[in-house]
Design a protein around this motif. Structure first.
Motif, PDB file in Angstrom:
ATOM      1  N   GLY A   1       0.808  -1.217   0.000  1.00  0.00           N
ATOM      2  CA  GLY A   1       0.000   0.000   0.000  1.00  0.00           C
ATOM      3  C   GLY A   1       0.840   1.265   0.000  1.00  0.00           C
ATOM      4  O   GLY A   1       0.542   2.219  -0.716  1.00  0.00           O
ATOM      5  N   VAL A   2       1.898   1.272   0.799  1.00  0.00           N
ATOM      6  CA  VAL A   2       2.776   2.445   0.844  1.00  0.00           C
ATOM      7  C   VAL A   2       3.467   2.629  -0.505  1.00  0.00           C
ATOM      8  O   VAL A   2       3.587   3.751  -1.008  1.00  0.00           O
ATOM      9  CB  VAL A   2       3.797   2.325   1.996  1.00  0.00           C
ATOM     10  N   VAL A   3       3.908   1.529  -1.111  1.00  0.00           N
ATOM     11  CA  VAL A   3       4.560   1.624  -2.427  1.00  0.00           C
ATOM     12  C   VAL A   3       3.577   2.163  -3.472  1.00  0.00           C
ATOM     13  O   VAL A   3       3.903   3.080  -4.229  1.00  0.00           O
ATOM     14  CB  VAL A   3       5.131   0.248  -2.857  1.00  0.00           C
ATOM     15  N   VAL A   4       2.363   1.631  -3.501  1.00  0.00           N
ATOM     16  CA  VAL A   4       1.367   2.091  -4.479  1.00  0.00           C
ATOM     17  C   VAL A   4       1.017   3.553  -4.234  1.00  0.00           C
ATOM     18  O   VAL A   4       0.958   4.354  -5.185  1.00  0.00           O
ATOM     19  CB  VAL A   4       0.103   1.198  -4.442  1.00  0.00           C
ATOM     20  N   LEU A   5       0.798   3.916  -2.976  1.00  0.00           N
ATOM     21  CA  LEU A   5       0.467   5.306  -2.665  1.00  0.00           C
ATOM     22  C   LEU A   5       1.605   6.241  -3.055  1.00  0.00           C
ATOM     23  O   LEU A   5       1.379   7.302  -3.642  1.00  0.00           O
ATOM     24  CB  LEU A   5       0.151   5.440  -1.166  1.00  0.00           C
ATOM     25  N   GLY A   6       2.828   5.842  -2.760  1.00  0.00           N
ATOM     26  CA  GLY A   6       3.983   6.648  -3.145  1.00  0.00           C
ATOM     27  C   GLY A   6       4.090   6.815  -4.650  1.00  0.00           C
ATOM     28  O   GLY A   6       4.391   7.908  -5.152  1.00  0.00           O
ATOM     29  N   LEU A   7       3.855   5.725  -5.389  1.00  0.00           N
ATOM     30  CA  LEU A   7       3.897   5.804  -6.852  1.00  0.00           C
ATOM     31  C   LEU A   7       2.787   6.689  -7.406  1.00  0.00           C
ATOM     32  O   LEU A   7       3.015   7.453  -8.359  1.00  0.00           O
ATOM     33  CB  LEU A   7       3.811   4.400  -7.457  1.00  0.00           C
ATOM     34  N   LEU A   8       1.604   6.600  -6.822  1.00  0.00           N
ATOM     35  CA  LEU A   8       0.501   7.449  -7.275  1.00  0.00           C
ATOM     36  C   LEU A   8       0.808   8.923  -7.053  1.00  0.00           C
ATOM     37  O   LEU A   8       0.607   9.759  -7.943  1.00  0.00           O
ATOM     38  CB  LEU A   8      -0.797   7.069  -6.552  1.00  0.00           C
ATOM     39  N   ILE A   9       1.308   9.243  -5.871  1.00  0.00           N
ATOM     40  CA  ILE A   9       1.613  10.647  -5.573  1.00  0.00           C
ATOM     41  C   ILE A   9       2.771  11.127  -6.432  1.00  0.00           C
ATOM     42  O   ILE A   9       2.748  12.253  -6.952  1.00  0.00           O
ATOM     43  CB  ILE A   9       1.889  10.820  -4.071  1.00  0.00           C
ATOM     44  N   ALA A  10       3.794  10.285  -6.620  1.00  0.00           N
ATOM     45  CA  ALA A  10       4.921  10.675  -7.468  1.00  0.00           C
ATOM     46  C   ALA A  10       4.461  10.871  -8.915  1.00  0.00           C
ATOM     47  O   ALA A  10       4.872  11.830  -9.584  1.00  0.00           O
ATOM     48  CB  ALA A  10       6.019   9.621  -7.398  1.00  0.00           C
TER      49      ALA A  10
END
Length: 135
Positions: free
Chosen positions: A116-125
């Motif tokens: 979840g943190v990886v996906v959220l980070g990728l979405l925000i980036a």
């Protein structure tokens, strides 16, 4: 030790939840306290996600940003609520295993949190790069 010790051991355990404290034998207090600290860490993680979601949606409102940030904020808040609920389930499962002298179950929430943190980070980036390049 005093004469009260056998009488105290014979009293019925009235702690709740009965599904946890009504089974097995009392484990070493250090293990139960470590299990509780782990559950509290999961609750703090959930609270952090909820706080981050609230901050993100507040920022989006003040900065007049598009609704995509509201969606990310909503996902963060829902994930935070889910991790707080997971804390209780994992605490109960681990405490029962300790009381029944069984092997501890594998941590099922950690891979979900990391993903979840990886996906959220990728979405925000991705959003930030898209906004910076004007795409």
């Amino acid at each position: 030790m005093g004469s009260d010790e056998p009488a105290a051991a014979e009293r019925a355990d009235t702690r709740r939840p009965r599904s946890v404290y009504g089974v097995g034998t009392e484990p070493d207090a250090r293990f139960s306290l470590a299990n509780e600290r782990t559950a509290l860490a999961w609750v703090r993680t959930g609270l952090g996600l909820v706080a981050g979601g609230v901050a993100l949606t507040s920022f989006a409102t003040f900065a007049d940003m598009p609704g995509v940030l509201d969606v990310v904020a909503g996902v963060a808040c829902l994930a935070g609520a889910g991790f707080a609920g997971y804390a209780l389930v994992a605490w109960r499962r681990n405490e029962r295993a300790l009381r029944l002298r069984r092997r501890l179950p594998s941590p099922s929430g950690l891979p979900v949190l990391v993903a979840g943190v990886v996906v959220l980070g990728l979405l925000i980036a991705g959003y930030a790069v898209g906004a910076a390049t004007g795409s």
